[in-house]
Design an enzyme around this catalytic site. Structure first.
Site, PDB file in Angstrom:
ATOM      1  N   GLU A   1       3.788  -5.079 -14.637  1.00 60.38           N
ATOM      2  CA  GLU A   1       3.376  -4.313 -13.337  1.00 60.38           C
ATOM      3  C   GLU A   1       2.874  -3.373 -13.521  1.00 60.38           C
ATOM      4  O   GLU A   1       2.439  -2.355 -12.776  1.00 60.38           O
ATOM      5  CB  GLU A   1       4.623  -4.640 -12.283  1.00 60.38           C
TER       6      GLU A   1
ATOM      7  N   HIS B   1       0.296  -4.894 -11.335  1.00 60.26           N
ATOM      8  CA  HIS B   1       0.312  -4.718  -9.878  1.00 60.26           C
ATOM      9  C   HIS B   1      -0.482  -5.485  -8.570  1.00 60.26           C
ATOM     10  O   HIS B   1      -1.827  -5.308  -8.578  1.00 60.26           O
ATOM     11  CB  HIS B   1       0.913  -3.204  -9.750  1.00 60.26           C
TER      12      HIS B   1
ATOM     13  N   GLY C   1       0.262  -1.267  -0.411  1.00 56.24           N
ATOM     14  CA  GLY C   1       0.299  -0.129  -0.020  1.00 56.24           C
ATOM     15  C   GLY C   1       0.945   1.057  -0.011  1.00 56.24           C
ATOM     16  O   GLY C   1       0.412   2.161   0.368  1.00 56.24           O
TER      17      GLY C   1
ATOM     18  N   SER D   1       4.905  -5.550  -3.031  1.00 53.48           N
ATOM     19  CA  SER D   1       5.121  -3.985  -2.712  1.00 53.48           C
ATOM     20  C   SER D   1       5.743  -3.878  -2.556  1.00 53.48           C
ATOM     21  O   SER D   1       6.623  -3.894  -1.627  1.00 53.48           O
ATOM     22  CB  SER D   1       3.422  -3.209  -3.304  1.00 53.48           C
TER      23      SER D   1
END
Length: 601
Positions: free
Chosen positions: A370, A482, A155, A236
């Site tokens: 991505e 992603h 995030g 991520s």
């Protein structure tokens, strides 16, 4: 008092994506039913600290068609609330005053860490600074000395939560026969403010994760887990966090394996190498909330008295301004820094100098598309994605990628690698996707694994190329984007009420990926579930990654293997580009015709 945090206007960033995500959000309300408690008796776990009352989450069936359930212990505090004088300080372990008293209710998710609402990943529930809690999902029956998978959410270090309703963690616990733990950690300025000095060195969110890992070491045996078999995994910003723990000596011994999904510490996530920039960012935050002070100490003292909502909104405003001025870049303002403690140097330097915990087994990978996520805001018509040469050049100019290719000769070399015919008008969408994806994900991951190679540890590389028919981003053309792997590794399909209804072939792919991930957690080898059994001998076998044999698994319906992923492109980013940058840096010092003090031939 617990309050819902207000959101800021993100229209300038998300205008072309908003309708897609809001339609996806309708599914979030349905997904609250995905892990509903059953009517079974509540389980109770007794640790050395306290007794916890959990809840039973029913799952329809396992892969053999048998009904299964999970004992979930939710919202367990692992640290004291980071409020008042503890704001902007390292976490303090939770001290229980009623260890011998009544059991503590752990039947519902705890507070989420303060953040602005984001339509990309809506986080439901209450937001409060008292958010350093974790959730434990135990399969029933629990295996003897079960392997533990510790999830670190992504995030961009500004949004997210450990347990997210749309992607429940209970299927992975059941189908993988592992205990899954998910923790919240401080976000935005609350978790990643740094004053560039010893007042607030930074990386508080990473220290939160470390404190939760220490809790696992101290308590997981009571739940049936094996503290010597803890695997940290994340995507991520979570993947970058995982690799920070791999690099940090402060986290040594808290886990034995690590999975880095779509992000490593050497990715251009970091803005924390220039202390003057770090200090200026902290000063700008102070100005937005009325804390204008001449020293770091006075600034932080003032910030500790600012209402949390004002602080979070100011933090988000700095993030939003950064994104708008830097275009489709993963480089973000609130992120880990080389503080001299958790990270002794910047991650790229640490890798070059071999400062890696080589006793840790590693799995890492990324997706074929991505960069589709950051590029979506530049598409005028998302139903027909097209980027002409002018838009392509504009994106490169404002993108952080442009800093790496600023010299014309480097840009020409990049064109040779990525563009077939620069004179022809064409759709540059996939060209940018590959440039950005290789620069930020593929090639940093390749370099991280090569720098971490050691005879005593196993390494595995994957590349997801299959775009799920039910994607998080709800776009039919985005490719393997992603975070798309989460639908597969969390087994979201295996709830009848789930918004992610995959095809039969995709469901098998999801089952296989959960098996790969959980096998790796159990043995350090995705091809076998126990040390006693032999490796898979079929085409499903996933070969190790080594520098001399850089094999990888293509995560697709076929599950075929490949070798030397993006070799040409990674030579450009990892070898050619640093050499030329070094040359130009040297030329700036010694003159255009000098190199290392000697005349150029």
């Amino acid at each position: 008092m617990t309050r819902n945090m207000p959101s800021i206007n993100m229209e300038n960033i998300h205008h072309s994506m908003k309708s897609s995500f809001l339609s996806c959000f309708n599914f979030f309300l349905i997904s609250l039913l995905l892990t509903h408690p059953s009517t079974s008796a509540n389980p109770v776990i007794e640790t050395e600290q306290a007794r916890f009352i959990g809840t039973v989450l029913d799952l329809p069936v396992d892969e053999q068609g048998l009904a299964r359930s999970v004992h979930a212990y939710l919202g367990i505090p692992y640290a004291e609330p980071p409020v008042g004088d503890l704001r902007f300080r390292q976490p303090v372990a939770k001290i229980w005053s009623n260890a011998a008293g009544e059991p503590i209710n752990a039947t519902s998710l705890g507070n989420r860490c303060p953040q602005v609402y984001n339509p990309y990943f809506p986080v439901l529930g209450n937001y409060d600074e008292d958010c350093l809690n974790l959730d434990v999902y135990v399969p029933v029956p629990v295996p003897d000395k079960a392997a533990v998978m510790f999830w670190i959410h992504g995030g961009a270090f500004v949004v997210g939560t450990g347990s997210m309703e749309i992607l429940p963690l209970s299927p992975l616990a059941v189908f993988g026969d592992v205990i899954v733990v998910a923790a919240n950690y401080r976000l935005g300025a609350l978790g990643f403010l740094s004053t560039g000095d010893d007042e607030v060195p930074g990386n508080l969110g990473l220290y939160d994760q470390r404190q939760a890992l220490k809790w696992v070491q101290d308590n997981i045996q009571a739940f049936g887990g094996d503290p010597s078999r803890v695997t940290i995994f994340g995507t991520s910003a979570g993947g970058a966090s995982v690799s920070c723990h791999v690099l940090s000596p402060l986290s040594s011994g808290l886990f034995s394996r690590a999975i880095m999904q779509s992000g490593v510490a050497s990715s251009p996530f970091f803005t924390g190498t220039d202390r003057s920039h770090i200090a200026k960012r902290a000063s700008n935050l102070g100005k937005l909330v009325g804390c204008v002070n001449d020293t770091s100490k006075r600034l932080v003292e003032c910030l500790r008295n600012v209402h949390v909502e004002d602080l979070v909104n100011a933090s988000a405003m700095i993030h939003e301004t950064w994104v708008l001025s830097n275009g489709p870049s993963i480089n973000i303002p609130w992120s880990p820094v080389n503080d001299g403690h958790f990270l002794s140097k910047d991650p790229t330097t640490m890798l070059k100098e071999g400062l890696v915990n080589n006793k840790v087994d590693l799995m890492a990978g990324q997706h074929s598309h991505e960069a589709m996520l950051p590029i979506m805001a530049f598409l005028k018509d998302p139903s027909e994605p097209y980027i002409n040469a002018t838009i392509f050049e504009t994106i490169l100019t404002i993108s952080k990628t442009n800093q790496a290719i600023a010299q014309p000769i480097i840009r020409q070399a990049m064109n040779l690698v990525y563009i077939d015919d620069i004179t022809k008008e064409q759709n540059y969408l996939n060209t940018f996707i590959q440039i950005h994806g290789d620069h930020v994900y593929v090639c940093p991951t390749d370099a991280f694994l090569r720098a971490s190679e050691n005879a005593d540890s196993n390494m595995y590389l994957y590349h997801l190329t299959h775009h799920p028919s039910a994607s998080i981003f709800n776009t039919p053309w985005s490719g393997a984007c992603h975070a798309d792997e989460l639908v597969f590794i969390f087994g979201a399909h295996f709830h009848p009420e789930s918004p992610f209804n995959l095809t039969e072939e995709e469901a098998k792919m999801s089952m296989q990926m959960m098996k790969f991930w959980s096998n790796f957690a159990k043995t350090g080898n995705p091809n076998k579930e126990s040390e006693a059994e032999e490796e898979i001998s079929s085409d499903l076998r996933w070969p190790k990654f080594t520098s001399s044999n850089p094999s990888y698994k293509n995560m697709s319906l076929l599950m075929n293997n490949g070798r030397a992923l993006k070799a040409k492109e990674c030579r450009f980013w990892n070898n050619y580009l640093p050499t030329f940058k070094s040359f130009f840096d040297d030329s700036a010092i010694h003159g255009p015709n000098k190199m290392n003090g000697k005349d150029e031939l």
